[in-house]
Scaffold this motif. Structure first.
Motif, PDB file in Angstrom:
ATOM      1  N   PRO A  23       0.835  -1.206   0.000  1.00 19.27           N
ATOM      2  CA  PRO A  23       0.000   0.000   0.000  1.00 19.27           C
ATOM      3  C   PRO A  23       0.868   1.255   0.000  1.00 19.27           C
ATOM      4  N   TRP A  24       0.308   2.342  -0.439  1.00 19.30           N
ATOM      5  CA  TRP A  24       1.045   3.599  -0.556  1.00 19.30           C
ATOM      6  C   TRP A  24       1.650   4.031   0.777  1.00 19.30           C
ATOM      7  N   TRP A  25       0.920   3.822   1.877  1.00 20.86           N
ATOM      8  CA  TRP A  25       1.384   4.296   3.183  1.00 20.86           C
ATOM      9  C   TRP A  25       2.557   3.485   3.735  1.00 20.86           C
ATOM     10  N   LEU A  26       2.752   2.265   3.220  1.00 21.17           N
ATOM     11  CA  LEU A  26       3.838   1.413   3.698  1.00 21.17           C
ATOM     12  C   LEU A  26       5.123   1.620   2.893  1.00 21.17           C
ATOM     13  N   ARG A  27       4.989   2.011   1.647  1.00 16.33           N
ATOM     14  CA  ARG A  27       6.148   2.135   0.750  1.00 16.33           C
ATOM     15  C   ARG A  27       7.294   3.004   1.294  1.00 16.33           C
ATOM     16  N   PRO A  28       7.027   4.140   1.935  1.00 15.56           N
ATOM     17  CA  PRO A  28       8.147   4.963   2.431  1.00 15.56           C
ATOM     18  C   PRO A  28       8.998   4.278   3.506  1.00 15.56           C
ATOM     19  N   TYR A  44       1.715  -8.481   2.732  1.00 12.55           N
ATOM     20  CA  TYR A  44       1.883  -7.662   1.533  1.00 12.55           C
ATOM     21  C   TYR A  44       3.086  -8.227   0.787  1.00 12.55           C
TER      22      TYR A  44
END
Length: 112
Positions: A23-28, A44
Motif C-alpha cells: 500500500p502507498w502508506w507502507l512504501r516509504p 503484503y
C-alpha cells in the motif's frame, strides 16, 4: 489470485489476508529489495517469485499466532539489533534472526 492450492489453504486456515502490492502508506518505510512483509495476519508481497515469498511470509503469520504480535516483533527487533551490535551488516543481521531462519527454511517446501 492464481496461487498454489496449498498456499491458499494455509492462508485460509491462518485467516491471513494476502495483498499482492504494497500500500502507498507502507512504501516509504520499506527498504529497497523488500519483497514481502507481514503485519499481524496481513501479508503484503510483490515480486516475480510470489510462491516463495508467500511461503516465507506465511511462516511469519504462524510465528505471530504462536508468540503473539508484541512478542514476535519485540524478539525480531531485539535479535536484529543484537546482530548489528555484533558487527554484522544489515543484510547479515536480518538473515541471522531466528524467526527469519525458520521462514527461509520453508520457502522451498511444497507444504507448510
Amino acid at each position: 489470485m492464481n496461487l498454489p492450492s496449498d498456499i491458499q489453504e494455509q492462508a485460509r486456515e491462518l485467516r491471513a489476508t494476502i495483498r499482492l502490492r504494497f500500500p502507498w502508506w507502507l512504501r516509504p518505510f520499506l527498504l529497497r529489495g523488500v519483497a514481502g512483509i507481514t503485519l499481524g495476519r496481513r501479508i503484503y508481497a510483490e515480486g516475480s517469485d510470489l510462491e516463495r515469498i508467500l511461503r516465507h511470509e506465511l511462516v511469519h503469520v504462524k510465528q505471530i499466532a504462536r508468540l503473539g504480535a508484541m512478542r514476535f516483533y519485540w524478539s525480531y527487533l531485539r535479535e536484529y539489533l543484537g546482530n548489528r551490535r555484533r558487527g554484522y551488516s544489515s543484510a547479515q543481521a536480518y538473515r541471522r534472526i531466528s524467526l527469519e531462519i525458520e521462514a527461509f527454511a520453508a520457502e522451498r517446501e511444497e507444504t507448510l
